[in-house]
Design an enzyme around this catalytic site. Structure first.
Site, PDB file in Angstrom:
ATOM      1  N   VAL A 247      -1.026  -2.142   1.951  1.00  0.00           N
ATOM      2  CA  VAL A 247       0.148  -2.701   2.902  1.00  0.00           C
ATOM      3  C   VAL A 247       0.295  -4.269   2.373  1.00  0.00           C
ATOM      4  CG1 VAL A 247      -1.177  -3.253   4.823  1.00  0.00           C
ATOM      5  CG2 VAL A 247       1.310  -3.002   5.146  1.00  0.00           C
TER       6      VAL A 247
ATOM      7  N   GLY B  32      -0.710   5.017   5.838  1.00  0.00           N
ATOM      8  CA  GLY B  32      -0.802   4.263   7.193  1.00  0.00           C
ATOM      9  C   GLY B  32      -0.744   2.836   6.578  1.00  0.00           C
ATOM     10  N   GLU B  33      -1.468   2.097   7.457  1.00  0.00           N
ATOM     11  CA  GLU B  33      -1.345   0.604   7.425  1.00  0.00           C
ATOM     12  C   GLU B  33      -0.226  -0.146   7.666  1.00  0.00           C
ATOM     13  OE1 GLU B  33      -2.766  -0.409   3.550  1.00  0.00           O
ATOM     14  OE2 GLU B  33      -4.764   0.742   3.690  1.00  0.00           O
ATOM     15  N   GLY B  34       1.076   0.464   7.722  1.00  0.00           N
ATOM     16  CA  GLY B  34       2.245  -0.077   7.746  1.00  0.00           C
ATOM     17  C   GLY B  34       2.894  -0.010   6.439  1.00  0.00           C
TER      18      GLY B  34
END
Length: 347
Positions: free
Chosen positions: A98, A318-320
Site C-alpha cells: 500500500v 488488504g492494507e488499503g
C-alpha cells in the site's frame, strides 16, 4: 453509542447531474464517472466538488487468536502471526504494497498498532499510542475482546479520524494488517447477515482446500458459540471481531459524521463497516467501495451496504492497497465536472 450522521447535499447532487448533462458529450456517455462526480458534489456540498488533494490511508494492525495453528481447528492462514509485527515495520519503511501504491497517487499512509501481539518497542510512539491489547481471543473458543475493549477501540478509531480530518484530509481510506483477518471478517459478515460459514469463507492469504475447510470449521464454531450473544454491534465486535475491526468501524463512522468521504478497501474494512452501519444506518451514504475482493464475504457485505466496487482486479492483499488504486478514478470524476466544456458554449 450514538452517531449523528448528516445527509449528503441533495441540492448539490441534482445541480451536478444537470451540469453533467450539459457537457460536451452525449448525455450519460461517461457512465459511472458521472455518478461519482455527482456523489462527490453531494458529499462536498458544492458544485463543482473540491479536488481530492489530500488522501490519507490509516492501516489498523492487529493479531487474531483464531490464526494460532495450535488452536482446535488448526492453521487458517498460510502465514504465522509473527508476520503482523514485521509488516508494521515494513509499512514504516515505506516498502509495503500500500505504501508503494499510495506514492503513485500522492496519498499518505499511517500505520497504527491497535492489537499486535508484541510490544514493538522499536517503533515510533505514535504507532502504539492507540493500542488496546496484544492480539485477540480465538473466536472459535472464546471472545475476541474483554468487556469495554470494543468501546475503547471504537473511540480510538474515531479519534484517529478526527486527527486526519483536522489535518486536512479530503478522502480517508481504512487499511488493515493482521494474520487471520479474513477469518474474522467472514465471521462478522456471517453473524450480521445470518449466513452459513460455507458461504462466506474464502482462501484468504492463499490456503489450500484443506486450509479453507479449517477456516469454515472455525467460523462455524464461532457462530455457534455466540448464537444468542452477537445481537448488537458492540457485542458482535467483542464476541467475534477484534480491536482493529472496532477501530476501523469507529474510523469510518466518524468520517461520515464529519462529512468526509471514505473509500473502503477489501474484506476486512467492509466487514467492519457492515457492523458499524448497525450503529449508524445512514453512514454508508458517505462511503464508496474501492474494489472487489476475491473473498466471498466482501460481496455479501457490499450488497448489504448498497455499494458497488469501483475496480475489480482480483486483489486480496488488504492494507488499503485496492482502494488507493481507485483514487485516480475519483479524481477523474472531479476533473470532468470541473473542467469539461458545455454544449451551450459551442460556436
Amino acid at each position: 453509542m450514538r452517531f449523528d450522521i448528516p445527509l449528503p447535499d441533495d441540492t448539490a447532487r441534482r445541480e451536478a447531474l444537470a451540469h453533467l448533462d450539459g457537457l460536451v458529450k452525449p448525455v450519460g456517455s461517461l457512465g459511472r464517472v458521472e455518478e461519482l462526480a455527482a456523489w462527490l458534489a453531494a458529499a462536498h456540498g458544492s458544485m463543482p466538488p473540491r479536488p481530492l488533494d489530500d488522501v490519507r490511508v490509516v492501516v489498523f494492525a492487529g493479531d487474531h487468536g483464531v490464526s494460532d495453528p495450535a488452536g482446535p481447528h488448526g492453521a487458517v492462514s498460510a502465514y504465522p502471526r509473527e508476520v503482523t509485527a514485521s509488516m508494521v515495520r515494513v509499512f514504516l519503511a515505506g516498502t509495503s504494497g500500500v505504501t508503494v501504491l499510495a506514492r503513485q497517487v500522492g496519498a499518505r499512509v499511517r500505520v497504527l498498532d491497535i492489537a499486535v501481539d508484541g510490544e514493538l518497542a522499536d517503533v515510533p510512539a505514535e504507532v502504539t499510542a492507540h493500542k488496546i491489547r496484544r492480539g485477540s481471543g480465538s473466536i472459535d473458543v472464546t471472545d475476541a475482546l474483554a468487556p469495554g475493549e470494543a468501546e475503547r477501540a471504537l473511540a480510538a478509531g474515531m479519534a484517529v479520524a478526527d486527527a486526519e480530518i483536522d489535518a486536512g484530509a479530503d478522502l480517508l481510506i481504512p487499511g488493515d494488517m493482521g494474520i487471520g483477518n479474513s477469518t474474522v471478517a467472514a465471521t462478522l459478515v456471517a453473524a450480521v447477515l445470518g449466513l452459513p460459514a460455507e458461504d462466506v469463507v474464502g482462501t484468504g492469504t492463499g490456503v489450500d482446500e484443506a486450509g479453507r475447510a479449517r477456516k469454515v470449521a472455525a467460523v462455524r464454531a464461532a457462530l455457534a458459540r455466540t448464537a444468542d450473544r452477537a445481537n448488537d454491534p458492540l457485542s458482535t465486535f467483542t464476541a467475534l471481531g477484534s480491536a482493529c475491526a472496532a477501530a476501523t468501524a469507529g474510523f469510518v463512522l466518524r468520517a461520515a459524521e464529519r462529512r468526509t468521504p471514505v473509500l473502503l478497501d477489501g474484506v476486512f474494512s467492509c466487514a467492519a463497516a457492515l457492523v458499524g452501519a448497525e450503529l449508524a444506518p445512514e453512514a454508508p451514504r458517505w462511503w464508496l467501495a474501492g474494489h472487489r475482493s476475491t473473498e466471498p464475504s466482501q460481496a455479501f457485505a457490499l450488497k448489504a451496504l448498497g455499494l458497488t466496487p469501483l475496480l475489480d482486479l482480483g486483489l486480496r492483499l488488504g492494507e488499503g492497497s485496492g482502494a488507493v488504486q481507485a483514487v485516480p478514478l475519483l479524481r477523474s470524476a472531479q476533473a470532468v465536472i470541473s473542467e469539461m466544456g458545455l454544449l451551450a458554449d459551442l460556436a
